[in-house]
Every structure is written in structure tokens, then in C-alpha cells.
Motif scaffolding. Structure first.
Motif, PDB file in Angstrom:
ATOM      1  N   GLY A 237       0.822  -1.196   0.029  1.00  0.00           N
ATOM      2  CA  GLY A 237      -0.080  -0.048   0.031  1.00  0.00           C
ATOM      3  C   GLY A 237       0.817   1.284  -0.100  1.00  0.00           C
ATOM      4  N   THR A 238       0.362   2.490  -0.791  1.00  0.00           N
ATOM      5  CA  THR A 238       1.111   3.653  -0.551  1.00  0.00           C
ATOM      6  C   THR A 238       0.118   4.609  -0.817  1.00  0.00           C
ATOM      7  N   PRO A 239       0.317   5.899  -0.217  1.00  0.00           N
ATOM      8  CA  PRO A 239      -0.459   6.903  -0.282  1.00  0.00           C
ATOM      9  C   PRO A 239      -0.467   7.751  -1.522  1.00  0.00           C
ATOM     10  N   ILE A 240      -1.602   8.496  -1.939  1.00  0.00           N
ATOM     11  CA  ILE A 240      -1.550   9.317  -3.080  1.00  0.00           C
ATOM     12  C   ILE A 240      -1.815  10.591  -2.550  1.00  0.00           C
ATOM     13  N   PHE A 241      -0.721  11.499  -2.952  1.00  0.00           N
ATOM     14  CA  PHE A 241      -0.836  12.902  -2.519  1.00  0.00           C
ATOM     15  C   PHE A 241      -1.487  13.873  -3.432  1.00  0.00           C
ATOM     16  N   SER A 242      -2.451  14.882  -3.054  1.00  0.00           N
ATOM     17  CA  SER A 242      -3.252  15.671  -3.487  1.00  0.00           C
ATOM     18  C   SER A 242      -2.285  16.836  -4.299  1.00  0.00           C
ATOM     19  N   PRO A 243      -2.497  17.443  -5.454  1.00  0.00           N
ATOM     20  CA  PRO A 243      -1.723  18.618  -5.879  1.00  0.00           C
ATOM     21  C   PRO A 243      -1.365  19.476  -4.647  1.00  0.00           C
ATOM     22  N   GLY A 244      -2.156  19.598  -3.632  1.00  0.00           N
ATOM     23  CA  GLY A 244      -1.867  20.433  -2.538  1.00  0.00           C
ATOM     24  C   GLY A 244      -0.931  19.712  -1.485  1.00  0.00           C
ATOM     25  N   GLY A 245      -0.568  18.628  -1.709  1.00  0.00           N
ATOM     26  CA  GLY A 245       0.437  18.093  -0.699  1.00  0.00           C
ATOM     27  C   GLY A 245      -0.268  17.381   0.259  1.00  0.00           C
ATOM     28  N   GLN A 246      -1.772  17.132   0.501  1.00  0.00           N
ATOM     29  CA  GLN A 246      -2.278  16.453   1.318  1.00  0.00           C
ATOM     30  C   GLN A 246      -2.652  14.795   0.960  1.00  0.00           C
ATOM     31  N   CYS A 247      -2.601  13.907   2.153  1.00  0.00           N
ATOM     32  CA  CYS A 247      -2.737  12.622   1.505  1.00  0.00           C
ATOM     33  C   CYS A 247      -4.374  12.588   1.270  1.00  0.00           C
ATOM     34  N   ALA A 248      -4.588  11.941  -0.108  1.00  0.00           N
ATOM     35  CA  ALA A 248      -5.856  12.394  -0.700  1.00  0.00           C
ATOM     36  C   ALA A 248      -6.550  10.900  -0.852  1.00  0.00           C
ATOM     37  N   ALA A 249      -5.718   9.838  -0.950  1.00  0.00           N
ATOM     38  CA  ALA A 249      -6.104   8.531  -1.303  1.00  0.00           C
ATOM     39  C   ALA A 249      -5.223   7.407  -0.959  1.00  0.00           C
ATOM     40  N   MET A 250      -5.412   6.371  -1.180  1.00  0.00           N
ATOM     41  CA  MET A 250      -4.591   5.106  -0.934  1.00  0.00           C
ATOM     42  C   MET A 250      -4.644   4.061  -2.005  1.00  0.00           C
ATOM     43  N   LEU A 251      -3.220   3.724  -2.695  1.00  0.00           N
ATOM     44  CA  LEU A 251      -3.133   2.484  -3.748  1.00  0.00           C
ATOM     45  C   LEU A 251      -2.965   1.298  -3.287  1.00  0.00           C
ATOM     46  N   CYS A 252      -3.604   0.145  -3.299  1.00  0.00           N
ATOM     47  CA  CYS A 252      -2.927  -1.015  -2.642  1.00  0.00           C
ATOM     48  C   CYS A 252      -3.076  -2.333  -3.806  1.00  0.00           C
ATOM     49  N   ILE A 253      -2.101  -2.911  -3.622  1.00  0.00           N
ATOM     50  CA  ILE A 253      -2.030  -4.337  -4.391  1.00  0.00           C
ATOM     51  C   ILE A 253      -2.179  -5.461  -3.513  1.00  0.00           C
ATOM     52  N   THR A 254      -3.167  -6.333  -3.397  1.00  0.00           N
ATOM     53  CA  THR A 254      -3.588  -7.306  -2.672  1.00  0.00           C
ATOM     54  C   THR A 254      -3.686  -8.612  -3.452  1.00  0.00           C
ATOM     55  N   GLY A 255      -2.922  -9.684  -2.370  1.00  0.00           N
ATOM     56  CA  GLY A 255      -3.311 -10.984  -3.051  1.00  0.00           C
ATOM     57  C   GLY A 255      -3.773 -11.891  -1.994  1.00  0.00           C
ATOM     58  N   ILE A 256      -4.293 -13.221  -2.300  1.00  0.00           N
ATOM     59  CA  ILE A 256      -4.530 -14.075  -1.242  1.00  0.00           C
ATOM     60  C   ILE A 256      -3.948 -15.464  -1.444  1.00  0.00           C
ATOM     61  N   ASP A 257      -3.236 -15.956  -0.296  1.00  0.00           N
ATOM     62  CA  ASP A 257      -2.486 -17.285  -0.410  1.00  0.00           C
ATOM     63  C   ASP A 257      -1.626 -17.165  -1.612  1.00  0.00           C
ATOM     64  N   VAL A 258      -0.640 -16.096  -1.665  1.00  0.00           N
ATOM     65  CA  VAL A 258       0.098 -15.663  -2.855  1.00  0.00           C
ATOM     66  C   VAL A 258       1.321 -15.787  -2.221  1.00  0.00           C
ATOM     67  N   PRO A 259       2.644 -16.025  -2.952  1.00  0.00           N
ATOM     68  CA  PRO A 259       3.694 -16.068  -2.677  1.00  0.00           C
ATOM     69  C   PRO A 259       4.196 -14.730  -2.244  1.00  0.00           C
TER      70      PRO A 259
ATOM     71  N   THR B  28       4.786  15.119  -6.025  1.00  0.00           N
ATOM     72  CA  THR B  28       5.660  14.705  -4.825  1.00  0.00           C
ATOM     73  C   THR B  28       7.258  15.403  -5.314  1.00  0.00           C
ATOM     74  N   VAL B  29       7.375  14.976  -6.547  1.00  0.00           N
ATOM     75  CA  VAL B  29       8.949  15.284  -7.037  1.00  0.00           C
ATOM     76  C   VAL B  29       9.247  16.738  -6.710  1.00  0.00           C
ATOM     77  N   ALA B  30       8.169  17.617  -7.318  1.00  0.00           N
ATOM     78  CA  ALA B  30       8.179  19.009  -7.194  1.00  0.00           C
ATOM     79  C   ALA B  30       8.230  19.563  -5.791  1.00  0.00           C
ATOM     80  N   ARG B  31       7.759  19.069  -4.800  1.00  0.00           N
ATOM     81  CA  ARG B  31       7.807  19.607  -3.777  1.00  0.00           C
ATOM     82  C   ARG B  31       9.029  19.314  -2.753  1.00  0.00           C
ATOM     83  N   GLN B  32       9.737  18.133  -3.367  1.00  0.00           N
ATOM     84  CA  GLN B  32      11.293  17.587  -2.963  1.00  0.00           C
ATOM     85  C   GLN B  32      12.255  18.656  -3.577  1.00  0.00           C
ATOM     86  N   LEU B  33      11.988  19.198  -4.845  1.00  0.00           N
ATOM     87  CA  LEU B  33      12.815  19.963  -5.597  1.00  0.00           C
ATOM     88  C   LEU B  33      12.915  21.265  -5.155  1.00  0.00           C
ATOM     89  N   VAL B  34      11.862  21.778  -5.032  1.00  0.00           N
ATOM     90  CA  VAL B  34      11.551  23.311  -4.732  1.00  0.00           C
ATOM     91  C   VAL B  34      11.268  23.592  -3.264  1.00  0.00           C
TER      92      VAL B  34
END
Length: 396
Positions: A172-194, A254-260
Motif C-alpha cells: 500500500g502507498t498513499p496518493i498525495f493531492s496537488p496541494g500535498g495532502q494525503c488524498a487516497a491510498m493505492l493497494c495491491i492485494t493477493g490471497i494465498d500468494v507468494p 511529490t517530486v516538485a515538492r522535494q525539488l523546490v
């Protein structure tokens, strides 16, 4: 944010089992044992403080259809930006029997992509829009960890708090809005998987792609693509900043917020939004950026920052919008000038007078006029010459 090192699987599982037992017996405020990440330990402890135990059943509650529809309507732009990215992600991980979830900032699933096995109740429990996957409902998971820590997280089997989630593996990883707030979450899920911890990095890359699409969707006048000299531009991994026609920052990735670096915002009421002007971020006049975007949108620009560092950039103007339809009304004029034109002229004279009295101190002038700095910059930008203030903006 990986909870453990990926060494021998048997050793890791034994360590997790011992840590879970210790967590159940530990006093409040106890430190995590060696090898267990603090964030994982703290999530387990929060679950216990709510009165939960690992053997408790998880209900996988869903919100009402009305609440789900309202959430999807509210996050329409997010869903549009995420849909093509999630489709590609599901195609990449489907053969491994993983599927993809997109939640809002509270952990409610908004969108599902990929091969959800509808004959498996464990898959159906989480792989449907409307299910609440917050820590309060399902305990420790990649989704709840990513939202709580606002950082990527990988969880495998017994690292989940509840026994009902022991068959799941999640990145799972957060998705940040253009304003820099945590807006959502993206998750990759498996069941009984390696165990596939490398999926965490794929999730992060896809989350950044969604963030980029959110920035480009802003109704901007100028898009600034940024990177360090030698870094890629016009492709994945670049910084993006979007500005309106007056040079006010609309958002970035996110990259722009780290650069500037950004100056600390002035104290203001909680319901006020802090706005930044291009002059406060970049040591280059706004009119120069506009001119470069208009005349040389594909030519690299050496972009100076107030810190003295330089970035490379592409400045690209948004396509012109259609002119509004004529209403047929005749504007009121005084001596050949419209009333609006006269008001703007008087306003500009007042602003210039206050700027002279404050010796070009933009912040002090804005306070004297009862305006924010961003509003003052917009007023200055409507001058026919388009010239910025005589002196650079005050630095924090």
C-alpha cells in the motif's frame, strides 16, 4: 516502508510470531522488539488499546450506497486520473493473482481493478467498492499503515493484526493531492500468494503517475516540468508545478515538492488556504517564464531557485480556451474608458503608492492594504506592462 528485512522466510515468520505474543503481553508504552519496525508495533498496540484481540472476527463492513456514491462523486477527478493507471497495474500483477484497490483518505474502497476471485469469500470481502478498510475496522493492514504513516507499506500474512487477515499480502502507498495532502491510498492485494515485496515499488510508481495526472488536470495557465540537470524531463520522475495566469501556484507533485523549497506560510485563520506566487518559489520573474512558455516551450530552461541552486525545466503554456460568447451588452464608459478600467487604474496607483512607502516590501504592503501576498501579486500582474515588483519578494 518494509517492516522486516527479507531474509530467511522461516526465521521471519518465527520472529513475527514471537513479536505478536510479546505485544499481547507487553505493558502500554513498551518498545518493539529488535527486528520489528516501530510503525508495525504501534499499529498492533493501537488495535489492542481499542479492545481487540487477534482472534476477533472482522466484519468487513461497507458504507451505505448513498455514502459510497457521495464519496465517488467527491473524488471524481481522482477516479478519472487513477482509472488508466490502475488498469495497467492490474495487467502487470494479475498473473500473480494480485488485484488493485483505490481508497479515499479514510480507507473506504472507491475502485477495484484486476482478477478478484468471486468464488473466494476472502477476495470478495475486500475487493468491492464501499468496504471500509481503515485500521479502526480491519486492524493492521497495508492500507491502514499507509494512511496512518503517510508512507508506503508492505504486509505479509501474520504481520496483519487480526487472524482473519492472515492469508493476505498487501503493498500500500498513499496518493498525495496537488496541494500535498494525503488524498487516497493505492493497494495491491493477493490471497494465498507468494511474498512479492517488490510490488511495493510498483505501487509507489503507479501512485506517482496518478499524482502527475491530478496536477495536469488542474485548470492551469502554465505547467512547469522540473528536474535536476541531467534528469529526465517529459517523462516519469519529473517534478510538476501548475500555475494560474497570475503566477499563483495551483499545485504540484511529490517530486516538485522535494525539488523546490517552500517558504513557511504566514499565520492565518484555519479556513484560509495558503497561496504561493511563483516569485516566492523561483528566482526568475514570472513574465520571463510566461514568455519562455509562449516562444520556446520545448527548449530547456535553466531555472534558478532562491537557495542559489539551479534546476532544468520546460515551461509549457496551456492551450488557449475559447473566448466567452458575447452578451450584446454595451459596457458603461467614462471619457472613453470603462468603469472597470478606471477602477483598476485607481487600484494600481494605490498599490504603487503603498509599495513606495514600504520601500518595495511586498509583505508589509499587503498587510497595509488588507490583502494576502498572493492577492497583491495578482493585482500587480494585471498591469499592462506585466512587470513584477521592483524588488524580489521578502524571503522568510
Amino acid at each position: 516502508m518494509l517492516p522486516l528485512s527479507f531474509g530467511d522466510a522461516a526465521d521471519r515468520h518465527a520472529l513475527i510470531a514471537r513479536a505478536r505474543h510479546q505485544c499481547l503481553e507487553a505493558a502500554q508504552g513498551s518498545a518493539p522488539p529488535q527486528g520489528i519496525s516501530p510503525w508495525l508495533w504501534h499499529s498492533w498496540r493501537r488495535c489492542m488499546e481499542r479492545g481487540h484481540r487477534p482472534a476477533d472476527r472482522v466484519a468487513f463492513d461497507t458504507v451505505s450506497p448513498q455514502v459510497l456514491q457521495a464519496a465517488q462523486d467527491r473524488e471524481f477527478t481522482l477516479l478519472q486520473a487513477a482509472k488508466p493507471v490502475m488498469h495497467q497495474l492490474a495487467g502487470a500483477v494479475g498473473a500473480l493473482r494480485y488485484f488493485c484497490l483505490l481508497t479515499d483518505s479514510t480507507g473506504t474502497v472507491l475502485q477495484v481493478q484486476g482478477p478478484v476471485d468471486h468464488h473466494d469469500l476472502r477476495a470478495v470481502a475486500v475487493g468491492r467498492p464501499g468496504v471500509d478498510l481503515s485500521e479502526h475496522r480491519v486492524g493492521t493492514s497495508a492500507i491502514s499503515a499507509a494512511l496512518a504513516e503517510q508512507a508506503p507499506a508492505w504486509l505479509h500474512r501474520r504481520e496483519h493484526f487480526f487472524d482473519d487477515l492472515r492469508d493476505y499480502s498487501c503493498a500500500g502507498t498513499p496518493i498525495f493531492s496537488p496541494g500535498g495532502q494525503c488524498a487516497a491510498m493505492l493497494c495491491i492485494t493477493g490471497i494465498d500468494v507468494p511474498e512479492r515485496p517488490e510490488l511495493l515499488y510498483l505501487a509507489v510508481r503507479c501512485a506517482r503517475a496518478i499524482e502527475d495526472r491530478l496536477v495536469r488536470a488542474l485548470p492551469h495557465a502554465l505547467l512547469l516540468r522540473l528536474n535536476w540537470p541531467g534528469g529526465p524531463l517529459g517523462q516519469e520522475g519529473e517534478g510538476l508545478l501548475a500555475f494560474d495566469a497570475d503566477g499563483v501556484l495551483l499545485g504540484g507533485n511529490t517530486v516538485a515538492r522535494q525539488l523546490v523549497p517552500r517558504p513557511s506560510p504566514p499565520l492565518q485563520a484555519p479556513d484560509q488556504v495558503s497561496q504561493l506566487h511563483a516569485h516566492e518559489l523561483l528566482a526568475l520573474p514570472w513574465r520571463n517564464l510566461l514568455e519562455h512558455a509562449r516562444l520556446r516551450p520545448q527548449t530547456l530552461l535553466q531555472l534558478p531557485l532562491w537557495s542559489g541552486l539551479r534546476l532544468q525545466a520546460l515551461a509549457q503554456a496551456a492551450p488557449p480556451r475559447p473566448a466567452p460568447a458575447m452578451t450584446g451588452r454595451t459596457p458603461v464608459t467614462v471619457d472613453g474608458k470603462t468603469a472597470g478600467s478606471l477602477l483598476r487604474t485607481s487600484e494600481q496607483l494605490l498599490i504603487q503608492q503603498v509599495l513606495q512607502e514600504t520601500q518595495g516590501n511586498v509583505s508589509l504592503a499587503a498587510r497595509s492594504l488588507g490583502l494576502s501576498r498572493a492577492t497583491l501579486y495578482r493585482r500587480l500582474a494585471v498591469k499592462r506592462s506585466g512587470a513584477p515588483p521592483a524588488t524580489p519578494p521578502d524571503l522568510p
